[in-house]
Enzyme design. Structure first.
Site, PDB file in Angstrom:
ATOM      1  N   ASP A  78     -28.879  68.083 -26.100  1.00 36.15           N
ATOM      2  CA  ASP A  78     -28.903  66.634 -25.869  1.00 36.15           C
ATOM      3  C   ASP A  78     -30.185  66.241 -25.140  1.00 36.15           C
ATOM      4  O   ASP A  78     -30.888  67.093 -24.594  1.00 36.15           O
ATOM      5  CB  ASP A  78     -27.661  66.144 -25.103  1.00 36.15           C
ATOM      6  CG  ASP A  78     -27.322  67.045 -23.937  1.00 36.15           C
ATOM      7  OD1 ASP A  78     -28.254  67.396 -23.184  1.00 36.15           O
ATOM      8  OD2 ASP A  78     -26.131  67.390 -23.776  1.00 36.15           O
ATOM      9  N   ASP A  80     -32.165  63.620 -22.441  1.00 34.87           N
ATOM     10  CA  ASP A  80     -32.120  62.638 -21.367  1.00 34.87           C
ATOM     11  C   ASP A  80     -33.483  61.977 -21.254  1.00 34.87           C
ATOM     12  O   ASP A  80     -34.512  62.623 -21.462  1.00 34.87           O
ATOM     13  CB  ASP A  80     -31.792  63.321 -20.027  1.00 34.87           C
ATOM     14  CG  ASP A  80     -30.424  63.990 -20.055  1.00 34.87           C
ATOM     15  OD1 ASP A  80     -29.541  63.486 -20.767  1.00 34.87           O
ATOM     16  OD2 ASP A  80     -30.252  65.027 -19.394  1.00 34.87           O
ATOM     17  N   ASP A 159     -32.989  69.830  -9.665  1.00 29.07           N
ATOM     18  CA  ASP A 159     -32.623  71.117  -9.082  1.00 29.07           C
ATOM     19  C   ASP A 159     -33.726  72.181  -9.203  1.00 29.07           C
ATOM     20  O   ASP A 159     -34.309  72.598  -8.205  1.00 29.07           O
ATOM     21  CB  ASP A 159     -31.269  71.611  -9.618  1.00 29.07           C
ATOM     22  CG  ASP A 159     -31.095  71.491 -11.124  1.00 29.07           C
ATOM     23  OD1 ASP A 159     -32.083  71.169 -11.808  1.00 29.07           O
ATOM     24  OD2 ASP A 159     -29.975  71.742 -11.621  1.00 29.07           O
TER      25      ASP A 159
HETATM   26  P1  ATP Z   1     -28.004  71.545 -20.319  1.00 25.34           P
HETATM   27  O1  ATP Z   1     -28.814  72.219 -21.338  1.00 25.34           O
HETATM   28  O2  ATP Z   1     -26.838  72.310 -19.912  1.00 25.34           O
HETATM   29  O3  ATP Z   1     -27.655  70.114 -20.634  1.00 25.34           O
HETATM   30  P2  ATP Z   1     -29.591  70.323 -18.292  1.00 25.34           P
HETATM   31  O4  ATP Z   1     -30.677  70.863 -17.433  1.00 25.34           O
HETATM   32  O5  ATP Z   1     -29.947  69.236 -19.235  1.00 25.34           O
HETATM   33  O6  ATP Z   1     -28.935  71.539 -19.031  1.00 25.34           O
HETATM   34  P3  ATP Z   1     -27.743  68.479 -17.189  1.00 25.34           P
HETATM   35  O7  ATP Z   1     -26.502  68.739 -16.413  1.00 25.34           O
HETATM   36  O8  ATP Z   1     -27.649  67.820 -18.502  1.00 25.34           O
HETATM   37  O9  ATP Z   1     -28.450  69.881 -17.331  1.00 25.34           O
HETATM   38  O10 ATP Z   1     -28.702  67.675 -16.240  1.00 25.34           O
HETATM   39  C1  ATP Z   1     -29.904  67.070 -16.670  1.00 25.34           C
HETATM   40  C2  ATP Z   1     -30.961  67.176 -15.591  1.00 25.34           C
HETATM   41  O11 ATP Z   1     -30.536  66.481 -14.417  1.00 25.34           O
HETATM   42  C3  ATP Z   1     -31.255  68.589 -15.120  1.00 25.34           C
HETATM   43  O12 ATP Z   1     -32.207  69.222 -15.955  1.00 25.34           O
HETATM   44  C4  ATP Z   1     -31.766  68.376 -13.715  1.00 25.34           C
HETATM   45  O13 ATP Z   1     -33.096  67.964 -13.736  1.00 25.34           O
HETATM   46  C5  ATP Z   1     -30.912  67.203 -13.245  1.00 25.34           C
HETATM   47  N1  ATP Z   1     -29.686  67.631 -12.568  1.00 25.34           N
HETATM   48  C6  ATP Z   1     -28.468  67.779 -13.115  1.00 25.34           C
HETATM   49  N2  ATP Z   1     -27.572  68.175 -12.220  1.00 25.34           N
HETATM   50  C7  ATP Z   1     -28.222  68.306 -11.050  1.00 25.34           C
HETATM   51  C8  ATP Z   1     -27.852  68.660  -9.730  1.00 25.34           C
HETATM   52  N3  ATP Z   1     -26.607  69.007  -9.456  1.00 25.34           N
HETATM   53  N4  ATP Z   1     -28.808  68.649  -8.785  1.00 25.34           N
HETATM   54  C9  ATP Z   1     -30.069  68.293  -9.068  1.00 25.34           C
HETATM   55  N5  ATP Z   1     -30.490  67.955 -10.288  1.00 25.34           N
HETATM   56  C10 ATP Z   1     -29.591  67.940 -11.271  1.00 25.34           C
HETATM   57 MG    MG Z   2     -28.611  68.112 -20.497  1.00 20.56          MG
END
Ligand code: ATP
Ligand code: MG
Length: 467
Positions: A78, A80, A159
């Site tokens: 996905d 963002d 993060d």
């Molecule tokens: P995935 O491939 O699982 O979706 P992702 O990195 O996109 O991994 P998400 O949970 O969709 O994870 O979160 C999107 C972004 O938001 C992360 O890449 C990070 O930059 C930020 N983020 C999400 N959760 C946190 C958190 N708990 N603390 C700090 N930053 C966060």
């Molecule tokens: Mg994501």
């Protein structure tokens, strides 16, 4: 005095820069020839969103996990988008846009295409909360955070360094505030800022560390890894629903077995799901169960990695199956009839495993359906097979049954093969298969089976099983 201070900030005075390097430092601009992101891996809708925002005069970037995955050459699941437009401003630009959430107010922009609708999550750059005392609990955990900020602040709140990169599809440039690209090359997962402080703010980050290291195969930087052993108990304070969502992401990451092992290595598996304690700590006693769960997770990982869907119900049905078998067998040996013994075992298993994780009830009906179907795979005569095939969740039940065939002694693989043939056969072939199943049971000398001929009844639970 104050104006002097402001001027200093605006000039990015080195002294200020030193203390605020993570917050307002200029990003590294990484051109296409260095990051090598393949534009074909981009979602057209995500690009549409950034273009629309940019044309309206705002800044807009693809951000977070999508940039990480793109830089790894993986197709992101996905996308963002981060922007300096406020949620209201974003919403006004798109026809299908919805404001979501209170804690993190974001906008979901939905696109309807040929397949599933695609949702692009658009969030406004968030500010830092260092002076926002009322937003932070005593433990340091963040409670609310709708404070808009600059892109640099937004990056500092993310993060891991590899999750804090911004990609502009128009210029094909990556903006990297925290050395994410260098960490990618070193295959290192590094928490931005002071890891212990960041874990206290949000303990779920510890689980995310484990998930991403399993997914990317990257090593945790020592400073990122070390505080986890001490701070793991902070996960007890996280609302169960959030914990469960993160755990589900971990198990559905396509790298679930690796992630479970990484959880164990980090000492984080305790108390998340009783089941995990059992799988990880069970020793000899749980070898059979482990074998089943390991094969099941490998199967689920394969499906996810090849882009197929797996329901959470199926996942939990497999994870809890060894427990269910054990309970089922115990009930049967107490003299309960087969189906009530199974029903009772399902109640017991679910009740034990979902303590503290009540959210799991969302998936309960799926799990029950998959489980209840299992004895029915043994009835291969008369109208039974046709009725079974017509069950709405047949495919999941069948996949589950095949999994049971691949584990030693749990279910005769010939039964799995029979069903595979039955599904593929024409009506004449199906009749032949049923006749062969009938012969098999007629020729069986076992008294249990002779009895079954008179009154069709399953042989469950089997004699030797995982559990
Ligand atoms: P995935 O491939 O699982 O979706 P992702 O990195 O996109 O991994 P998400 O949970 O969709 O994870 O979160 C999107 C972004 O938001 C992360 O890449 C990070 O930059 C930020 N983020 C999400 N959760 C946190 C958190 N708990 N603390 C700090 N930053 C966060
Ligand atoms: Mg994501």
């Amino acid at each position: 005095m104050i104006t002097k201070f402001i001027k200093r900030i605006l000039r990015r005075d080195p002294m200020i820069k030193h203390t605020q390097a993570n917050h307002t430092g200029a990003p590294k601009r990484i051109p296409k020839k260095s990051h090598r992101i393949d534009p074909n891996l981009l979602s057209k809708n995500a690009v549409k969103v950034t273009h629309t925002l940019q044309q309206a005069g705002y800044e807009a970037f693809i951000v977070g996990g999508a940039v990480r995955d793109l830089a790894l050459g993986i197709s992101p699941k996905d996308f963002d988008v981060a922007t300096n437009a406020t949620p209201d401003q974003v919403q006004r630009l798109f026809r299908k846009a919805r404001l979501i959430g209170r804690r993190f107010q974001i906008v979901h922009v939905t696109f309807f295409g040929k397949g599933h609708p695609e949702i692009i999550e658009v969030s406004t750059f968030r500010g830092l909360l260092e002076n926002a005392g009322d937003h932070v609990a005593e433990s340091g955990r963040i409670l609310r955070d709708n404070v808009w900020g600059s892109q640099g602040e937004d990056a500092a709140r993310r993060d891991f360094t590899i999750n804090a990169m911004y990609y502009d599809p128009s210029s094909e440039t990556v903006l990297d505030y925290h050395g994410g690209m260098a960490d990618m090359q070193k295959k290192t997962l590094r928490m931005i800022d002071d890891p212990a402080k960041r874990y206290r703010e949000d303990p779920v980050r510890m689980l995310r560390a484990v998930r991403f290291s399993a997914k990317t195969g990257f090593e945790l930087d020592p400073a990122t890894r070390e505080p986890i052993a001490k701070l793991g108990t902070l996960l007890n304070d996280v609302p169960p629903a959030r914990l469960f969502d993160e755990l589900l992401k971990l198990l559905m990451s396509g790298y679930s077995w690796a992630a479970i092992q990484a959880l164990q290595k980090a000492g984080l598996h305790h108390g998340l799901l009783p089941l995990l304690d059992h799988i990880v700590d069970g020793g000899e006693d749980s070898k059979g169960a482990n074998n089943f769960v390991k094969l099941a997770l490998a199967h689920i990982d394969d499906r996810i990695q090849s882009g197929k869907s797996v329901s959470a119900g199926f996942l939990f049905a497999t994870l809890l199956w060894p427990d269910l078998l054990k309970n089922w067998k115990a009930n049967s040996s107490k003299g309960m009839a087969n189906i009530p013994a199974l029903q009772d075992a399902m109640d017991d298993t679910i009740a034990t495993q979902s303590s503290g994780m009540t959210i799991q009830r969302r998936f309960e009906s799926d799990m029950r359906e998959i489980w209840s179907m299992q004895p029915r795979f043994e009835r291969r005569v008369g109208r039974y097979p046709y009725r079974l095939i017509e069950s709405p969740r047949f495919r999941a039940g069948y996949d589950f049954m095949l999994l049971r065939c691949t584990t030693t002694g749990e279910l005769n693989p010939a039964i799995g093969q029979w069903w595979t043939n039955f599904i593929a056969a024409d009506p004449a072939g199906q009749n032949e298969l049923m006749a062969s199943a009938k012969n098999e049971s007629d020729n069986s000398p076992s008294p249990a089976k002779r009895q079954r001929r008179r009154k069709p009844k399953s042989t469950f639970p089997p004699e030797s099983e995982a559990g």
